[in-house]
Design a protein around this motif. Sequence first.
Motif, PDB file in Angstrom:
ATOM      1  N   GLY A 195       0.828  -1.195   0.000  1.00  5.11           N
ATOM      2  CA  GLY A 195       0.000   0.000   0.000  1.00  5.11           C
ATOM      3  C   GLY A 195       0.859   1.240   0.000  1.00  5.11           C
ATOM      4  O   GLY A 195       2.066   1.190  -0.255  1.00  5.11           O
ATOM      5  N   ALA A 196       0.237   2.366   0.319  1.00  3.61           N
ATOM      6  CA  ALA A 196       0.961   3.638   0.366  1.00  3.61           C
ATOM      7  C   ALA A 196       0.248   4.602   1.294  1.00  3.61           C
ATOM      8  O   ALA A 196      -0.988   4.636   1.344  1.00  3.61           O
ATOM      9  CB  ALA A 196       1.084   4.238  -1.029  1.00  3.61           C
ATOM     10  N   ASP A 197       1.040   5.381   2.023  1.00 12.61           N
ATOM     11  CA  ASP A 197       0.552   6.504   2.815  1.00 12.61           C
ATOM     12  C   ASP A 197       0.958   7.782   2.089  1.00 12.61           C
ATOM     13  O   ASP A 197       2.134   7.970   1.756  1.00 12.61           O
ATOM     14  CB  ASP A 197       1.140   6.479   4.220  1.00 12.61           C
ATOM     15  CG  ASP A 197       0.750   5.233   4.999  1.00 12.61           C
ATOM     16  OD1 ASP A 197      -0.416   4.812   4.872  1.00 12.61           O
ATOM     17  OD2 ASP A 197       1.609   4.688   5.713  1.00 12.61           O
ATOM     18  N   ILE A 198      -0.006   8.668   1.874  1.00 15.86           N
ATOM     19  CA  ILE A 198       0.224   9.884   1.102  1.00 15.86           C
ATOM     20  C   ILE A 198      -0.028  11.069   2.019  1.00 15.86           C
ATOM     21  O   ILE A 198      -1.160  11.312   2.450  1.00 15.86           O
ATOM     22  CB  ILE A 198      -0.709   9.927  -0.120  1.00 15.86           C
ATOM     23  CG1 ILE A 198      -0.497   8.688  -0.979  1.00 15.86           C
ATOM     24  CG2 ILE A 198      -0.487  11.195  -0.938  1.00 15.86           C
ATOM     25  CD1 ILE A 198      -1.583   8.450  -2.007  1.00 15.86           C
ATOM     26  N   ASP A 199       1.032  11.807   2.353  1.00 13.70           N
ATOM     27  CA  ASP A 199       0.913  12.916   3.294  1.00 13.70           C
ATOM     28  C   ASP A 199       0.039  14.020   2.730  1.00 13.70           C
ATOM     29  O   ASP A 199       0.213  14.467   1.590  1.00 13.70           O
ATOM     30  CB  ASP A 199       2.298  13.472   3.622  1.00 13.70           C
ATOM     31  CG  ASP A 199       3.126  12.524   4.469  1.00 13.70           C
ATOM     32  OD1 ASP A 199       2.551  11.887   5.364  1.00 13.70           O
ATOM     33  OD2 ASP A 199       4.346  12.418   4.221  1.00 13.70           O
ATOM     34  N   LEU A 200      -0.913  14.482   3.556  1.00 22.97           N
ATOM     35  CA  LEU A 200      -1.774  15.591   3.182  1.00 22.97           C
ATOM     36  C   LEU A 200      -1.327  16.907   3.808  1.00 22.97           C
ATOM     37  O   LEU A 200      -1.731  17.981   3.349  1.00 22.97           O
ATOM     38  CB  LEU A 200      -3.220  15.293   3.590  1.00 22.97           C
ATOM     39  CG  LEU A 200      -3.846  14.053   2.931  1.00 22.97           C
ATOM     40  CD1 LEU A 200      -5.271  13.863   3.422  1.00 22.97           C
ATOM     41  CD2 LEU A 200      -3.812  14.153   1.419  1.00 22.97           C
ATOM     42  N   ASN A 201      -0.536  16.835   4.877  1.00 21.71           N
ATOM     43  CA  ASN A 201       0.088  18.025   5.444  1.00 21.71           C
ATOM     44  C   ASN A 201       1.340  17.586   6.187  1.00 21.71           C
ATOM     45  O   ASN A 201       1.688  16.396   6.174  1.00 21.71           O
ATOM     46  CB  ASN A 201      -0.889  18.801   6.346  1.00 21.71           C
ATOM     47  CG  ASN A 201      -1.381  17.986   7.530  1.00 21.71           C
ATOM     48  OD1 ASN A 201      -0.682  17.098   8.019  1.00 21.71           O
ATOM     49  ND2 ASN A 201      -2.584  18.285   8.006  1.00 21.71           N
ATOM     50  N   ASP A 202       2.023  18.527   6.851  1.00 24.76           N
ATOM     51  CA  ASP A 202       3.256  18.188   7.559  1.00 24.76           C
ATOM     52  C   ASP A 202       3.014  17.930   9.039  1.00 24.76           C
ATOM     53  O   ASP A 202       3.951  17.929   9.835  1.00 24.76           O
ATOM     54  CB  ASP A 202       4.316  19.269   7.347  1.00 24.76           C
ATOM     55  CG  ASP A 202       3.861  20.642   7.823  1.00 24.76           C
ATOM     56  OD1 ASP A 202       2.711  20.747   8.323  1.00 24.76           O
ATOM     57  OD2 ASP A 202       4.628  21.606   7.681  1.00 24.76           O
ATOM     58  N   SER A 203       1.735  17.692   9.413  1.00 20.68           N
ATOM     59  CA  SER A 203       1.391  17.438  10.806  1.00 20.68           C
ATOM     60  C   SER A 203       0.965  15.999  11.060  1.00 20.68           C
ATOM     61  O   SER A 203       0.465  15.674  12.136  1.00 20.68           O
ATOM     62  CB  SER A 203       0.271  18.389  11.250  1.00 20.68           C
ATOM     63  OG  SER A 203       0.696  19.730  11.155  1.00 20.68           O
ATOM     64  N   GLY A 204       1.126  15.137  10.068  1.00 23.56           N
ATOM     65  CA  GLY A 204       0.840  13.717  10.256  1.00 23.56           C
ATOM     66  C   GLY A 204      -0.421  13.207   9.604  1.00 23.56           C
ATOM     67  O   GLY A 204      -0.680  11.999   9.611  1.00 23.56           O
ATOM     68  N   LEU A 205      -1.251  14.110   9.036  1.00 24.94           N
ATOM     69  CA  LEU A 205      -2.467  13.653   8.365  1.00 24.94           C
ATOM     70  C   LEU A 205      -2.119  13.028   7.024  1.00 24.94           C
ATOM     71  O   LEU A 205      -1.288  13.559   6.273  1.00 24.94           O
ATOM     72  CB  LEU A 205      -3.421  14.831   8.156  1.00 24.94           C
ATOM     73  CG  LEU A 205      -4.776  14.498   7.516  1.00 24.94           C
ATOM     74  CD1 LEU A 205      -5.608  13.621   8.444  1.00 24.94           C
ATOM     75  CD2 LEU A 205      -5.524  15.789   7.161  1.00 24.94           C
ATOM     76  N   MET A 206      -2.746  11.917   6.701  1.00 26.86           N
ATOM     77  CA  MET A 206      -2.418  11.194   5.474  1.00 26.86           C
ATOM     78  C   MET A 206      -3.661  10.565   4.855  1.00 26.86           C
ATOM     79  O   MET A 206      -4.670  10.335   5.517  1.00 26.86           O
ATOM     80  CB  MET A 206      -1.393  10.091   5.764  1.00 26.86           C
ATOM     81  CG  MET A 206      -1.961   8.923   6.567  1.00 26.86           C
ATOM     82  SD  MET A 206      -0.709   7.746   7.122  1.00 26.86           S
ATOM     83  CE  MET A 206      -0.004   8.686   8.488  1.00 26.86           C
ATOM     84  N   PHE A 207      -3.563  10.312   3.564  1.00 29.33           N
ATOM     85  CA  PHE A 207      -4.519   9.455   2.856  1.00 29.33           C
ATOM     86  C   PHE A 207      -3.807   8.138   2.596  1.00 29.33           C
ATOM     87  O   PHE A 207      -2.628   8.116   2.217  1.00 29.33           O
ATOM     88  CB  PHE A 207      -4.953  10.092   1.540  1.00 29.33           C
ATOM     89  CG  PHE A 207      -5.852   9.215   0.712  1.00 29.33           C
ATOM     90  CD1 PHE A 207      -7.206   9.124   0.970  1.00 29.33           C
ATOM     91  CD2 PHE A 207      -5.325   8.446  -0.325  1.00 29.33           C
ATOM     92  CE1 PHE A 207      -8.028   8.299   0.219  1.00 29.33           C
ATOM     93  CE2 PHE A 207      -6.138   7.623  -1.076  1.00 29.33           C
ATOM     94  CZ  PHE A 207      -7.494   7.556  -0.808  1.00 29.33           C
ATOM     95  N   SER A 208      -4.499   7.016   2.793  1.00 23.62           N
ATOM     96  CA  SER A 208      -3.867   5.703   2.679  1.00 23.62           C
ATOM     97  C   SER A 208      -4.682   4.772   1.795  1.00 23.62           C
ATOM     98  O   SER A 208      -5.919   4.793   1.825  1.00 23.62           O
ATOM     99  CB  SER A 208      -3.710   5.054   4.059  1.00 23.62           C
ATOM    100  OG  SER A 208      -2.862   5.803   4.890  1.00 23.62           O
ATOM    101  N   VAL A 209      -3.969   3.977   1.020  1.00 24.86           N
ATOM    102  CA  VAL A 209      -4.570   2.855   0.306  1.00 24.86           C
ATOM    103  C   VAL A 209      -3.806   1.595   0.700  1.00 24.86           C
ATOM    104  O   VAL A 209      -2.591   1.638   0.931  1.00 24.86           O
ATOM    105  CB  VAL A 209      -4.535   3.047  -1.226  1.00 24.86           C
ATOM    106  CG1 VAL A 209      -5.476   4.152  -1.656  1.00 24.86           C
ATOM    107  CG2 VAL A 209      -3.125   3.346  -1.720  1.00 24.86           C
ATOM    108  N   ASP A 210      -4.519   0.486   0.807  1.00 30.64           N
ATOM    109  CA  ASP A 210      -3.912  -0.738   1.331  1.00 30.64           C
ATOM    110  C   ASP A 210      -4.573  -1.942   0.677  1.00 30.64           C
ATOM    111  O   ASP A 210      -5.786  -1.961   0.449  1.00 30.64           O
ATOM    112  CB  ASP A 210      -4.111  -0.805   2.846  1.00 30.64           C
ATOM    113  CG  ASP A 210      -3.458  -2.014   3.476  1.00 30.64           C
ATOM    114  OD1 ASP A 210      -2.280  -1.913   3.858  1.00 30.64           O
ATOM    115  OD2 ASP A 210      -4.114  -3.068   3.599  1.00 30.64           O
ATOM    116  N   ALA A 211      -3.766  -2.948   0.372  1.00 28.34           N
ATOM    117  CA  ALA A 211      -4.294  -4.211  -0.155  1.00 28.34           C
ATOM    118  C   ALA A 211      -3.598  -5.366   0.544  1.00 28.34           C
ATOM    119  O   ALA A 211      -2.365  -5.364   0.692  1.00 28.34           O
ATOM    120  CB  ALA A 211      -4.089  -4.297  -1.666  1.00 28.34           C
TER     121      ALA A 211
END
Length: 227
Positions: free
Chosen positions: A173-189
């Motif tokens: 999968g992948a974690d995609i940072d949305l800001n520099d404070s730890g928020l992310m969008f993630s996809v996983d299989a």
Amino acid sequence: MKTRITALSTALALGAVAMVPAAASAQEAGDIQIRAFVTGVLPSDGEITDVRVDNIGVPAGSQTTVSDSVVPTIAAEYFVADNFSIETICCITPHDVNGAGALAGADIIDDAIVLPATVTAKYHFDLGGIKPYIGAGPAYFFIFSEDVGAGAAGLGITGADLSDEFGVALQAGADIDLNDSGLMFSVDAKKYFIDTTATFTDNTGILLQTEHQLDPWVVSAGLGFRF
């Protein structure tokens, strides 16, 4: 359903990539990540791979399928070293077992609940705002609350049980940072490799016992936070 969930996950991932900022937080030892997902649980055909006991004369060509399910899930992980984490997930997922082939249209088991206890070791690649990962680990499927379907009841079956089983899961999968404070969008299989034994009974004992291949894909997309 498999095609729709895969297409949705891809579209969401592409949209999130466009929002990745220049600054991105690293994944360091001691970090914790919590992610909330919408998850599609997509078993293989759930086909019969072996018949151990048949005291009711199941017709030749009888087969089964297992229904897909979409559920909310939570994933929690701890970074034991930079870019290396241990993850576990929390969810329960309902499924039906239906007839196919000579049993087409028959309800075999209704509303079986699966709790897929899973622990994976993951390695994360830090590409700045996008952090792909791969992982693998053991899994144990707790299966409970099986109800006898109308089709099975018509064969004289009064009880049904799907065995709890050990298996293994592979993950990417992948974690995609949305800001520099730890928020992310993630996809996983995840791809699980696991079987189960179905046992059907009446008040005299076992009427039918069959082996089934589950091997589900578990595909998820959602938001997470690293702290």
